[in-house]
Design an enzyme around this catalytic site. Structure first.
Site, PDB file in Angstrom:
ATOM      1  N   ASP A 179       0.843  -1.208   0.000  1.00 48.31           N
ATOM      2  CA  ASP A 179       0.000   0.000   0.000  1.00 48.31           C
ATOM      3  C   ASP A 179       0.877   1.257   0.000  1.00 48.31           C
ATOM      4  O   ASP A 179       2.028   1.228   0.447  1.00 48.31           O
ATOM      5  CB  ASP A 179      -0.909  -0.030   1.239  1.00 48.31           C
ATOM      6  CG  ASP A 179      -2.096   0.907   1.086  1.00 48.31           C
ATOM      7  OD1 ASP A 179      -2.345   1.395  -0.033  1.00 48.31           O
ATOM      8  OD2 ASP A 179      -2.777   1.155   2.101  1.00 48.31           O
TER       9      ASP A 179
ATOM     10  N   TRP B 298     -11.321  -2.203  -8.883  1.00 52.47           N
ATOM     11  CA  TRP B 298     -11.940  -1.804 -10.164  1.00 52.47           C
ATOM     12  C   TRP B 298     -12.725  -0.506 -10.047  1.00 52.47           C
ATOM     13  O   TRP B 298     -13.143   0.065 -11.050  1.00 52.47           O
ATOM     14  CB  TRP B 298     -12.859  -2.933 -10.690  1.00 52.47           C
ATOM     15  CG  TRP B 298     -12.108  -4.185 -11.033  1.00 52.47           C
ATOM     16  CD1 TRP B 298     -12.148  -5.361 -10.353  1.00 52.47           C
ATOM     17  CD2 TRP B 298     -11.192  -4.391 -12.126  1.00 52.47           C
ATOM     18  NE1 TRP B 298     -11.310  -6.288 -10.948  1.00 52.47           N
ATOM     19  CE2 TRP B 298     -10.713  -5.719 -12.040  1.00 52.47           C
ATOM     20  CE3 TRP B 298     -10.719  -3.584 -13.167  1.00 52.47           C
ATOM     21  CZ2 TRP B 298      -9.801  -6.255 -12.942  1.00 52.47           C
ATOM     22  CZ3 TRP B 298      -9.814  -4.123 -14.069  1.00 52.47           C
ATOM     23  CH2 TRP B 298      -9.366  -5.440 -13.955  1.00 52.47           C
TER      24      TRP B 298
ATOM     25  N   HIS C 131       2.981   3.497  -8.726  1.00 51.97           N
ATOM     26  CA  HIS C 131       2.870   2.091  -9.134  1.00 51.97           C
ATOM     27  C   HIS C 131       4.136   1.658  -9.887  1.00 51.97           C
ATOM     28  O   HIS C 131       4.625   0.542  -9.709  1.00 51.97           O
ATOM     29  CB  HIS C 131       1.640   1.883 -10.013  1.00 51.97           C
ATOM     30  CG  HIS C 131       0.337   2.170  -9.316  1.00 51.97           C
ATOM     31  ND1 HIS C 131       0.075   1.721  -8.049  1.00 51.97           N
ATOM     32  CD2 HIS C 131      -0.765   2.865  -9.710  1.00 51.97           C
ATOM     33  CE1 HIS C 131      -1.146   2.110  -7.682  1.00 51.97           C
ATOM     34  NE2 HIS C 131      -1.672   2.814  -8.679  1.00 51.97           N
TER      35      HIS C 131
ATOM     36  N   TRP D 115       2.679   8.057  -2.123  1.00 52.39           N
ATOM     37  CA  TRP D 115       4.120   8.273  -2.371  1.00 52.39           C
ATOM     38  C   TRP D 115       4.301   9.216  -3.561  1.00 52.39           C
ATOM     39  O   TRP D 115       5.099  10.160  -3.511  1.00 52.39           O
ATOM     40  CB  TRP D 115       4.791   6.923  -2.646  1.00 52.39           C
ATOM     41  CG  TRP D 115       6.265   6.989  -2.877  1.00 52.39           C
ATOM     42  CD1 TRP D 115       7.238   6.869  -1.936  1.00 52.39           C
ATOM     43  CD2 TRP D 115       6.935   7.194  -4.134  1.00 52.39           C
ATOM     44  NE1 TRP D 115       8.480   6.976  -2.523  1.00 52.39           N
ATOM     45  CE2 TRP D 115       8.318   7.180  -3.866  1.00 52.39           C
ATOM     46  CE3 TRP D 115       6.504   7.385  -5.433  1.00 52.39           C
ATOM     47  CZ2 TRP D 115       9.281   7.347  -4.875  1.00 52.39           C
ATOM     48  CZ3 TRP D 115       7.461   7.555  -6.439  1.00 52.39           C
ATOM     49  CH2 TRP D 115       8.821   7.534  -6.143  1.00 52.39           C
TER      50      TRP D 115
ATOM     51  N   GLY E  83       0.127   5.419  -4.315  1.00 53.36           N
ATOM     52  CA  GLY E  83      -0.490   6.683  -4.729  1.00 53.36           C
ATOM     53  C   GLY E  83       0.006   7.847  -3.872  1.00 53.36           C
ATOM     54  O   GLY E  83       0.434   8.884  -4.392  1.00 53.36           O
TER      55      GLY E  83
ATOM     56  N   LEU F  72      11.720 -20.065  -4.566  1.00 58.20           N
ATOM     57  CA  LEU F  72      10.585 -19.264  -4.076  1.00 58.20           C
ATOM     58  C   LEU F  72       9.393 -19.365  -5.027  1.00 58.20           C
ATOM     59  O   LEU F  72       9.563 -19.332  -6.243  1.00 58.20           O
ATOM     60  CB  LEU F  72      11.028 -17.789  -4.010  1.00 58.20           C
ATOM     61  CG  LEU F  72       9.941 -16.763  -3.673  1.00 58.20           C
ATOM     62  CD1 LEU F  72       9.637 -16.793  -2.183  1.00 58.20           C
ATOM     63  CD2 LEU F  72      10.365 -15.363  -4.095  1.00 58.20           C
TER      64      LEU F  72
ATOM     65  N   ARG G  47      -5.533  -2.549   8.659  1.00 55.85           N
ATOM     66  CA  ARG G  47      -6.641  -3.414   8.248  1.00 55.85           C
ATOM     67  C   ARG G  47      -6.134  -4.472   7.274  1.00 55.85           C
ATOM     68  O   ARG G  47      -5.054  -4.329   6.704  1.00 55.85           O
ATOM     69  CB  ARG G  47      -7.795  -2.607   7.644  1.00 55.85           C
ATOM     70  CG  ARG G  47      -7.391  -1.664   6.547  1.00 55.85           C
ATOM     71  CD  ARG G  47      -8.606  -0.912   5.981  1.00 55.85           C
ATOM     72  NE  ARG G  47      -8.163   0.099   5.045  1.00 55.85           N
ATOM     73  CZ  ARG G  47      -8.025   1.385   5.326  1.00 55.85           C
ATOM     74  NH1 ARG G  47      -8.346   1.843   6.528  1.00 55.85           N
ATOM     75  NH2 ARG G  47      -7.590   2.241   4.425  1.00 55.85           N
TER      76      ARG G  47
HETATM   77  C1  FPP Z   1      -1.876   0.121  -3.407  1.00 60.26           C
HETATM   78  O1  FPP Z   1      -1.417   1.447  -3.391  1.00 60.26           O
HETATM   79  C2  FPP Z   1      -1.331  -0.558  -4.547  1.00 60.26           C
HETATM   80  C3  FPP Z   1      -2.057  -1.112  -5.552  1.00 60.26           C
HETATM   81  C4  FPP Z   1      -3.541  -1.080  -5.594  1.00 60.26           C
HETATM   82  C5  FPP Z   1      -1.423  -1.742  -6.692  1.00 60.26           C
HETATM   83  C6  FPP Z   1      -0.156  -2.463  -6.410  1.00 60.26           C
HETATM   84  C7  FPP Z   1       0.654  -2.464  -7.625  1.00 60.26           C
HETATM   85  C8  FPP Z   1       2.027  -2.411  -7.659  1.00 60.26           C
HETATM   86  C9  FPP Z   1       2.858  -2.486  -6.479  1.00 60.26           C
HETATM   87  C10 FPP Z   1       2.760  -2.264  -8.930  1.00 60.26           C
HETATM   88  C11 FPP Z   1       2.536  -3.309  -9.939  1.00 60.26           C
HETATM   89  C12 FPP Z   1       2.660  -4.674  -9.431  1.00 60.26           C
HETATM   90  C13 FPP Z   1       3.377  -5.638 -10.016  1.00 60.26           C
HETATM   91  C14 FPP Z   1       3.333  -6.996  -9.474  1.00 60.26           C
HETATM   92  C15 FPP Z   1       4.240  -5.387 -11.174  1.00 60.26           C
HETATM   93  P1  FPP Z   1      -2.486   2.612  -3.519  1.00 60.26           P
HETATM   94  O2  FPP Z   1      -2.559   3.012  -4.950  1.00 60.26           O
HETATM   95  O3  FPP Z   1      -3.768   2.199  -2.907  1.00 60.26           O
HETATM   96  O4  FPP Z   1      -1.799   3.739  -2.673  1.00 60.26           O
HETATM   97  P2  FPP Z   1      -2.552   4.857  -1.792  1.00 60.26           P
HETATM   98  O5  FPP Z   1      -3.254   4.128  -0.677  1.00 60.26           O
HETATM   99  O6  FPP Z   1      -1.435   5.721  -1.317  1.00 60.26           O
HETATM  100  O7  FPP Z   1      -3.513   5.552  -2.706  1.00 60.26           O
END
Ligand code: FPP
Length: 274
Positions: free
Chosen positions: A47, A96, A64, A52, A50, A158, A221
């Site tokens: 998490d 989604w 991402h 970051w 976004g 792994l 959570r």
């Molecule tokens: C949560 O951060 C992250 C996600 C919903 C997507 C995770 C995806 C990646 C780590 C990159 C792609 C993955 C692979 C396996 C190549 P958030 O967007 O909810 O962050 P925020 O809570 O700060 O908005």
């Protein structure tokens, strides 16, 4: 330095610099980690991508993008340490709801990652797996998932498992449907259904349950992640956002895990008989 000194120094150097998974025990020790107290299975809620990016005045997708680099770093380190499975929450069924451009970017990133990562997966003997609902994922992403799964099927190190279009409740619904269909066909007696039958009907059938669940970016959570499987997982939450999560933070989590007293509902020490 004498010959013995040289050999000792060389073996320490090799353990620290090796990218192969052949000596995970020595590698773990060289990193101050007790191999016997490492988790078999680490699950991660990645998490904070976004936040970051937004904190740096950038679009969320840059978070991402950087997050995908962290996926590579953490995966390789888990392989070096001899951890059996790493399960990463890459996309939930709830994700989604996000804006289409962000979802399109995530799909493209995933596809690119799966195509680009094969040399790294091969070099580290990593097996690739996916859990989640296939329905709803674009055909080109599914094809890449299937290719990558086939390409790594014989690897023995792994297991890197990506949870894509995954939801814990959805997984349980799918498991109930499977069991109900078996009951209707007369293959199973509903009264005889046990926990092991439910576990065998989940996407994770045959995988070990997570020992350690790491969540980045501070939220307390579980967000519909591996609801059945984390029943006895140890939780570790860090304020560090996923793009900033690195080898040091992973080691911090593993060292903390090593201090946990896992009782699984029992008692650590035998108590005197009453
Ligand atoms: C949560 O951060 C992250 C996600 C919903 C997507 C995770 C995806 C990646 C780590 C990159 C792609 C993955 C692979 C396996 C190549 P958030 O967007 O909810 O962050 P925020 O809570 O700060 O908005």
């Amino acid at each position: 330095m004498g010959q013995r000194g040289f050999l000792l120094a060389f073996s320490a150097y090799s353990a620290v610099n090796s990218t192969s998974t052949h000596e995970p025990h020595a590698y773990a020790l060289s990193r101050g980690l007790e191999p016997a107290r490492l988790p078999r299975h680490v699950a991660v809620i990645m998490d904070g991508n976004g936040r970051w990016a937004v904190d740096r005045g950038q679009d969320r997708i840059f978070g991402h993008l950087r997050g995908a680099d962290t996926v590579r770093t953490v995966t390789e380190e888990c392989a070096r340490l001899g951890i059996e499975q790493l399960t990463l929450y890459a996309l939930s069924v709830e994700n989604w709801k996000r804006p289409k451009p962000e979802l399109d970017f995530l799909m493209a990133l995933l596809k690119q990652y799966l195509a680009d990562e094969r040399p790294t997966l091969a070099k580290n003997d990593i097996r690739f797996a996916v859990i989640g609902r296939r329905a709803g994922l674009p055909d080109d992403v599914l094809a890449e998932i299937d290719d990558c799964t086939r390409f790594t099927a014989k690897h023995t190190g792994l297991r890197l498992c990506l949870a894509i279009n995954y939801g814990g409740r959805t997984e349980l619904v799918d498991a109930v449907r499977r069991l109900a269909a078996k009951a209707v066909r007369g293959e199973i007696d509903p009264e005889a259904i046990e926990e092991r039958d439910v576990a065998a009907s989940l996407y994770t059938a045959g995988m070990p349950e997570p020992d350690l669940l790491i969540r980045t970016a501070g939220e307390m959570r579980v967000s519909n992640y591996l609801l059945w499987q984390i029943s006895y997982a140890e939780l570790w939450v860090t304020p560090t956002r996923w793009p900033d999560f690195g080898i040091e933070t992973l080691h911090e989590a593993l060292k903390n895990y090593a201090t946990r007293d896992r009782r699984f509902g029992g008692l650590t020490k035998p108590t005197p008989a009453c």
